[in-house]
Design a protein around this motif. Structure first.
Motif, mmCIF file in Angstrom:
data_model
loop_
_atom_site.group_PDB
_atom_site.id
_atom_site.type_symbol
_atom_site.label_atom_id
_atom_site.label_comp_id
_atom_site.label_asym_id
_atom_site.label_seq_id
_atom_site.Cartn_x
_atom_site.Cartn_y
_atom_site.Cartn_z
ATOM 1 N N ALA A 1 0.831 -1.204 0.000
ATOM 2 C CA ALA A 1 0.000 0.000 0.000
ATOM 3 C C ALA A 1 0.867 1.256 0.000
ATOM 4 C CB ALA A 1 -0.938 -0.010 1.208
ATOM 5 N N LYS A 2 1.978 1.229 0.747
ATOM 6 C CA LYS A 2 2.898 2.376 0.777
ATOM 7 C C LYS A 2 3.498 2.626 -0.595
ATOM 8 C CE LYS A 2 4.211 2.019 5.658
ATOM 9 N NZ LYS A 2 5.298 1.670 6.611
ATOM 10 N N LYS A 3 3.867 1.546 -1.279
ATOM 11 C CA LYS A 3 4.439 1.692 -2.618
ATOM 12 C C LYS A 3 3.395 2.264 -3.589
ATOM 13 C CE LYS A 3 7.328 -1.429 -3.954
ATOM 14 N NZ LYS A 3 7.960 -2.684 -4.436
ATOM 15 N N ALA A 4 2.164 1.790 -3.474
ATOM 16 C CA ALA A 4 1.085 2.307 -4.332
ATOM 17 C C ALA A 4 0.843 3.780 -4.051
ATOM 18 C CB ALA A 4 -0.190 1.500 -4.116
ATOM 19 N N LEU A 5 0.830 4.161 -2.772
ATOM 20 C CA LEU A 5 0.613 5.563 -2.401
ATOM 21 C C LEU A 5 1.688 6.453 -3.004
ATOM 22 C CD1 LEU A 5 -0.775 7.812 -0.809
ATOM 23 C CD2 LEU A 5 0.556 7.111 1.202
ATOM 24 N N ARG A 6 2.935 6.012 -2.938
ATOM 25 C CA ARG A 6 4.022 6.816 -3.499
ATOM 26 C C ARG A 6 3.838 7.012 -5.005
ATOM 27 N NH1 ARG A 6 7.801 3.709 -2.211
ATOM 28 N NH2 ARG A 6 8.339 2.786 -4.226
ATOM 29 N N ARG A 7 3.486 5.951 -5.698
ATOM 30 C CA ARG A 7 3.297 6.056 -7.151
ATOM 31 C C ARG A 7 2.107 6.933 -7.516
ATOM 32 N NH1 ARG A 7 4.447 -0.377 -8.316
ATOM 33 N NH2 ARG A 7 6.672 -0.189 -8.816
ATOM 34 N N LEU A 8 1.023 6.822 -6.742
ATOM 35 C CA LEU A 8 -0.162 7.628 -7.030
ATOM 36 C C LEU A 8 0.098 9.105 -6.765
ATOM 37 C CD1 LEU A 8 -2.872 5.207 -5.625
ATOM 38 C CD2 LEU A 8 -2.468 5.767 -8.021
ATOM 39 N N GLN A 9 0.908 9.395 -5.756
ATOM 40 C CA GLN A 9 1.281 10.791 -5.502
ATOM 41 C C GLN A 9 2.155 11.322 -6.640
ATOM 42 O OE1 GLN A 9 0.265 12.890 -2.708
ATOM 43 N NE2 GLN A 9 0.901 14.213 -4.389
ATOM 44 N N TRP B 1 -0.009 5.051 -12.836
ATOM 45 C CA TRP B 1 -1.324 4.417 -12.667
ATOM 46 C C TRP B 1 -1.290 2.973 -13.168
ATOM 47 C CZ3 TRP B 1 -3.896 9.358 -14.987
ATOM 48 C CH2 TRP B 1 -4.095 10.292 -13.956
ATOM 49 N N SER B 2 -0.624 2.749 -14.295
ATOM 50 C CA SER B 2 -0.513 1.393 -14.832
ATOM 51 C C SER B 2 0.264 0.493 -13.874
ATOM 52 C CB SER B 2 0.185 1.414 -16.194
ATOM 53 O OG SER B 2 -0.600 2.102 -17.153
ATOM 54 N N ALA B 3 1.312 1.063 -13.257
ATOM 55 C CA ALA B 3 2.122 0.284 -12.316
ATOM 56 C C ALA B 3 1.296 -0.139 -11.106
ATOM 57 C CB ALA B 3 3.342 1.086 -11.878
ATOM 58 N N VAL B 4 0.392 0.725 -10.665
ATOM 59 C CA VAL B 4 -0.435 0.422 -9.492
ATOM 60 C C VAL B 4 -1.557 -0.551 -9.845
ATOM 61 C CG1 VAL B 4 -2.066 1.377 -7.805
ATOM 62 C CG2 VAL B 4 0.077 2.580 -8.297
ATOM 63 N N PHE B 5 -2.271 -0.287 -10.929
ATOM 64 C CA PHE B 5 -3.511 -1.020 -11.196
ATOM 65 C C PHE B 5 -3.354 -2.190 -12.160
ATOM 66 C CE2 PHE B 5 -5.088 3.274 -9.935
ATOM 67 C CZ PHE B 5 -5.655 2.877 -8.738
ATOM 68 N N GLY B 6 -2.217 -2.274 -12.850
ATOM 69 C CA GLY B 6 -1.910 -3.482 -13.590
ATOM 70 C C GLY B 6 -2.506 -3.604 -14.971
ATOM 71 N N GLU B 7 -2.674 -4.849 -15.383
ATOM 72 C CA GLU B 7 -2.951 -5.165 -16.773
ATOM 73 C C GLU B 7 -4.291 -4.659 -17.282
ATOM 74 O OE1 GLU B 7 -4.340 -9.797 -16.372
ATOM 75 O OE2 GLU B 7 -2.366 -9.228 -15.609
ATOM 76 N N ASN B 8 -5.223 -4.371 -16.391
ATOM 77 C CA ASN B 8 -6.534 -3.884 -16.836
ATOM 78 C C ASN B 8 -6.589 -2.372 -17.012
ATOM 79 O OD1 ASN B 8 -8.480 -6.180 -17.079
ATOM 80 N ND2 ASN B 8 -7.740 -6.587 -15.005
#
Length: 427
Positions: free
Chosen positions: A254-262, A275-282
């Motif tokens: 979750a911390k890694k996702a938060l950093r990427r989203l910021q 966004w692609s890195a966080v949410f993936g193939e879809n």
């Protein structure tokens, strides 16, 4: 761009085999109505429950829950049994459904009878309707007992808040499932729905917002997730108040996702990649111009495969992989942690292996080696095929050319991907 990307993302997450699922529900319901009510009906006495019933499931959902309401006379009949009454009830229902589906694997399992339809499993909960709308159901564990649950109140409360929050609750639940499935986060669906519910119930910031605000909304949700006490183990489900427990530590990812989203919010140039890195193939693809031109010239073929296209996804176990870099004297994760901008030298032998996995056997392992970047495009080596493990829980590769590559490993049990791990390979 944000609005269009997230709107398409929501469409990509929609369950695409709903017709087949509905047919399975109808056939199951018809057989049970015929037996217990002498009724010719495919819909009476059946309620879709679980994530599919709450409408928070995404494509690839593997476990589909239904409650079948039995007459109380059936309860009275089995309650006279001396020994495990609940196990006897489940056994009877299993025999009835096996008659309907002779070529399917039908099992009586603790509280439900499951039917394996290959791409998904329907789990039938035998239920007796109480006056307050709750269900009494059998639990065959520890000698057997009757328990109560109230999945309909969970559905009603989810629907209610979803309406108040401009349909954002169910969409957020689905986006978090995409993150969970792509990053192998050990979170069950009920916990995701509970935390999304509590997050939106505690803020008015998104009551009138929609897709264009989903960058901010998902970032704020992950900030909420990171702030949860890591020692906390239990929550209360919306509506029913049933206890919901966590099955693993979700904080690091979750911390890694938060950093990427910021970072996506701070720099529009990298927003799509983050966004692609966080949410993936879809998450909708954005094809780089260099790659677009090469594809148009038919110079390269993108051979990437996605695990969600081969198997249903239900990530709830942990799988961690690491890599031995020959002649470097340490594991890849340690090298990247110890040396800030570490890059693997070219022409090194790389052995990727399963460092930790808690999936109960039996299961199968699959690997994916993904090459990306300008050099991979120029050399027509945009790999990404999924291959079965040879039996040694490891694969060997070589650091041939520069780029931010990655390797993934997937654990598949009963045709469902239940765990996945990923490691970045900077060369």
């Amino acid at each position: 761009m944000t609005k269009e990307l997230f709107e398409q993302f929501r469409k990509n997450l929609a369950v695409k085999n709903s017709d087949a699922i509905s047919k399975s529900y109808r056939q199951t319901t018809s057989k049970l109505n015929e037996k217990y009510y002498e009724l010719d009906s495919e819909i009476s006495n059946c309620r879709q429950v679980g994530s599919y019933g709450r409408r928070t499931a995404v494509h690839g959902v593997s476990d589909l829950d239904m409650a079948f309401i039995l007459p109380w006379e059936v309860y009275d009949r089995f309650n006279k049994y001396e020994n495990n009454k609940q196990s006897a009830l489940l056994a009877e229902i299993r025999l009835i459904l096996k008659e309907k589906f002779p070529n399917r694997d039908v099992k009586a399992q603790q509280q439900v009878v499951s039917i394996d339809f290959t791409d998904y499993i329907v789990e039938v909960l035998p239920a007796f309707l109480n006056e307050d709308g709750s269900y009494t159901y059998p639990d065959a564990n520890d000698g057997g007992q009757w328990r109560t649950c109230n999945p309909i109140s969970e559905i009603d409360e989810t629907n209610s808040l979803n309406q108040l929050k401009n349909h954002n609750l169910k969409r957020l639940c689905k986006m978090i499932r995409a993150w969970k499935n792509d990053h192998g986060v050990p979170m069950k669906g009920m916990l995701i729905d509970t935390l999304c519910y509590q997050f939106l119930k505690g803020t008015t910031d998104y009551d009138t917002k929609s897709y264009s605000a989903y960058g901010e909304m998902t970032k704020d949700f992950f900030a909420y997730l990171v702030d949860i006490d890591q020692e906390k183990e239990q929550w209360r489900a919306p509506g029913s108040g049933s206890i919901v427990t966590k099955s693993g530590n979700f904080h690091p990812k979750a911390k890694k996702a938060l950093r990427r989203l910021q970072e996506a919010l701070d720099d529009p140039e990298v927003a799509h990649e983050r966004w692609s890195a966080v949410f993936g193939e879809n998450f909708p693809e954005y094809v780089e111009e260099e790659k677009r031109q090469a594809i148009a010239r038919n110079e390269i073929k993108n051979l990437e495969q996605f695990i969600g296209q081969k198997f249903s996804l239900d990530i709830h176990y942990n799988l961690e992989i690491d890599c031995t870099v020959k002649n470097e004297g340490d594991q890849l994760r340690n090298l990247m942690s110890r040396i800030g901008l570490y890059k693997i030298p070219k022409q090194r032998e790389l052995t990727f292996y399963v460092k930790h996995i808690n999936v109960p056997p039996p299961f199968k392992l699959y690997w994916k080696v993904r090459n990306v970047g300008p050099e991979a495009i120029r050399r027509n080596m945009l790999r990404g095929q999924i291959q079965m493990d040879s039996g040694y829980h490891q694969i060997t590769e070589h650091s041939d050319f520069q780029g931010e590559h990655y390797v993934e490993c997937f654990a598949v049990k009963e045709n469902i991907c239940v765990a996945r791990g990923r490691i970045v390979v900077p060369i």
